[in-house]
Design an enzyme around this catalytic site. Sequence first.
Site, PDB file in Angstrom:
ATOM      1  N   TYR A 137      -9.356   5.565 -12.739  1.00 54.88           N
ATOM      2  CA  TYR A 137      -9.377   5.769 -11.329  1.00 54.88           C
ATOM      3  C   TYR A 137      -9.221   7.440 -11.615  1.00 54.88           C
ATOM      4  O   TYR A 137      -8.848   8.173 -10.589  1.00 54.88           O
ATOM      5  CB  TYR A 137      -7.938   5.504 -10.552  1.00 54.88           C
ATOM      6  CG  TYR A 137      -7.827   4.085 -10.531  1.00 54.88           C
ATOM      7  CD1 TYR A 137      -8.873   3.176  -9.516  1.00 54.88           C
ATOM      8  CD2 TYR A 137      -6.624   3.488 -10.989  1.00 54.88           C
ATOM      9  CE1 TYR A 137      -8.439   1.868  -9.701  1.00 54.88           C
ATOM     10  CE2 TYR A 137      -6.416   2.027 -10.849  1.00 54.88           C
ATOM     11  CZ  TYR A 137      -7.533   1.476 -10.082  1.00 54.88           C
ATOM     12  OH  TYR A 137      -7.250  -0.047 -10.057  1.00 54.88           O
ATOM     13  N   GLY A 153       0.835  -1.150   0.101  1.00 55.25           N
ATOM     14  CA  GLY A 153       0.058  -0.200   0.052  1.00 55.25           C
ATOM     15  C   GLY A 153       0.794   1.328  -0.166  1.00 55.25           C
ATOM     16  O   GLY A 153       0.160   2.410  -0.086  1.00 55.25           O
ATOM     17  N   CYS A 202     -12.155   3.587 -29.245  1.00 57.34           N
ATOM     18  CA  CYS A 202     -13.360   4.438 -29.365  1.00 57.34           C
ATOM     19  C   CYS A 202     -14.109   4.551 -28.037  1.00 57.34           C
ATOM     20  O   CYS A 202     -15.169   3.855 -27.892  1.00 57.34           O
ATOM     21  CB  CYS A 202     -14.103   3.630 -30.427  1.00 57.34           C
ATOM     22  SG  CYS A 202     -13.397   3.611 -32.000  1.00 57.34           S
TER      23      CYS A 202
HETATM   24  C1  PLP Z   1      -3.358  -8.080  -0.239  1.00 52.63           C
HETATM   25  C2  PLP Z   1      -2.710  -6.980  -0.895  1.00 52.63           C
HETATM   26  N1  PLP Z   1      -1.480  -7.116  -0.774  1.00 52.63           N
HETATM   27  C3  PLP Z   1      -0.620  -6.019  -1.393  1.00 52.63           C
HETATM   28  C4  PLP Z   1      -0.974  -5.311  -2.267  1.00 52.63           C
HETATM   29  C5  PLP Z   1      -0.148  -4.307  -3.023  1.00 52.63           C
HETATM   30  O1  PLP Z   1      -0.519  -3.014  -2.773  1.00 52.63           O
HETATM   31  P1  PLP Z   1       0.496  -2.037  -3.294  1.00 52.63           P
HETATM   32  O2  PLP Z   1       0.858  -2.144  -4.555  1.00 52.63           O
HETATM   33  O3  PLP Z   1      -0.373  -0.721  -3.087  1.00 52.63           O
HETATM   34  O4  PLP Z   1       1.590  -2.100  -2.648  1.00 52.63           O
HETATM   35  C6  PLP Z   1      -2.528  -5.410  -2.874  1.00 52.63           C
HETATM   36  C7  PLP Z   1      -3.174  -4.419  -3.634  1.00 52.63           C
HETATM   37  O5  PLP Z   1      -3.400  -3.579  -3.395  1.00 52.63           O
HETATM   38  C8  PLP Z   1      -3.337  -6.405  -1.918  1.00 52.63           C
HETATM   39  O6  PLP Z   1      -4.482  -6.386  -2.196  1.00 52.63           O
HETATM   40  N1  LYS Z   2      -4.767  -1.470  -9.646  1.00 50.94           N
HETATM   41  C1  LYS Z   2      -4.776  -0.399  -8.765  1.00 50.94           C
HETATM   42  C2  LYS Z   2      -4.425  -0.455  -7.449  1.00 50.94           C
HETATM   43  C3  LYS Z   2      -5.136  -1.634  -6.647  1.00 50.94           C
HETATM   44  C4  LYS Z   2      -4.304  -2.519  -5.767  1.00 50.94           C
HETATM   45  C5  LYS Z   2      -4.911  -4.111  -5.577  1.00 50.94           C
HETATM   46  N2  LYS Z   2      -5.602  -4.322  -4.570  1.00 50.94           N
HETATM   47  C6  LYS Z   2      -3.972   1.058  -9.305  1.00 50.94           C
HETATM   48  O1  LYS Z   2      -3.552   0.924 -10.514  1.00 50.94           O
HETATM   49  O2  LYS Z   2      -3.634   1.967  -8.538  1.00 50.94           O
END
Ligand code: PLP
Ligand code: LYS
Length: 418
Positions: free
Chosen positions: A318, A240, A345
């Site tokens: 997003y 995160g 498109c």
């Molecule tokens: C369970 C879990 N762990 C790790 C991550 C990796 O997150 P990030 O790419 O924000 O570090 C995610 C995606 O959000 C996730 O769902």
């Molecule tokens: N896919 C997302 C993040 C999601 C992470 C998955 N839990 C992004 O591009 O920012």
Amino acid sequence: MDYFNYQGDTLFAEHVALPTIAANFGTPTYVYSKATIEKHYRAFADAAAAHPHSLVCYAVKANSNLAVLNVLAKLGSGFDLVSGGELRRVIAAGGDPAKVVFSGVGKTVEEMRFALQLGIKCFNVESISELHRLQEVAKSLDKKAPVSLRVNPDIDAKTHPYISTGLKANKFGVDILLAPDIYRAARALSHIELVGVDCHIGSQLTETQPFLEALEKLLHLIDALKAEGIQLKHIDIGGGLGVTYDQEQPPLPSDYISKVVARLAAYPELELIMEPGRAIMANAGILLTKVEFLKPGQEKHFAIVDAAMNDLIRPALYSAWMNIVPVVINKALQKQTYDVVGPVCETGDFLGKDRELAISEGDLLAVRSAGAYGFTMSSNYNSRPRAAEIMVDGERCHVIRAREQWQDLWQGEQILSD
Ligand SMILES: Cc1ncc(COP(=O)(O)O)c(C=O)c1O
Ligand SMILES: N[C@@H](CCCC[NH3+])C(=O)O
């Protein structure tokens, strides 16, 4: 922070000029820097090494190319994954199943069986039903399933609602208040071994405070369980950590992890697991694209490029702001304001809006910080072959995924027989 820098007027990936990559491999192309991946991984691993036991489990969903996984596996990385497909990728890339944690709310029987047979480190269980299914599958294989309960600590990660995962309203994990009961019930299951607790409160977090609040809640739970004789071996704080796309100033991995390590000083027996994805890969990659047309308009000017939402969906999905820069700076040109759009498109097919760029038709652009959730979220929408992926290592370029060919577009499809 990364190894994409201008030398004179030209943007380089490590020691390779991006126009050389475009000339040799075409566009659109994802370009990754191996040294950047290694640097970001080490930032986590080194900071965590101050704790007696730790493991970085890179979140495979961010970028699951085999070469990326292999670079990380060689550094000793573990892996956080969410599907049997990701698990097969990790194995194909030389990853160690004993360093795999398996997250996700909908694990199938087949996925559980495969992971149990491989001997993964842990299942991050997200519901009571999943726990019972895992018990049955483990029993049928005469194995014990190592389990961590993913708890939802109800913390506002202060990020985009689509990528916030630690609130009660989100589908992930189990309510932390219910966790003690679930651990007690799990203890009675014959083929479940309780090994840890985990959480993941969201993605692209730019402050440490929500992480530290979640950590406190997890430690509180660990203490309460210990008092009942349930001794967990690890704490998994999820991923995160955010990166800089625009003006964000997220904490450095070393700052964040050293705060966690300091707090865990009172828990030397607990292994610390982290699941970073974006913080390792985002700034280790760019999307290289070519300007096909400049289209002036009354209200807007458009730069129509050869990459589109099917290649990079983050802006469309997003409203994510991604930095778009010219690969070769042309000081002789005037800047204009453009919407940088693709050929798909859809009105939502844009990579950036209202960007000041001095560009001509045929010029190359780089979408920065595209190494995470770029290629992995790409599709064939509008029957567009997916981009090539290149990894740069010093002066060398490796094609780590060939550009898709036309025939790839209908692979597996079948016209009805008469
Ligand atoms: C369970 C879990 N762990 C790790 C991550 C990796 O997150 P990030 O790419 O924000 O570090 C995610 C995606 O959000 C996730 O769902
Ligand atoms: N896919 C997302 C993040 C999601 C992470 C998955 N839990 C992004 O591009 O920012």
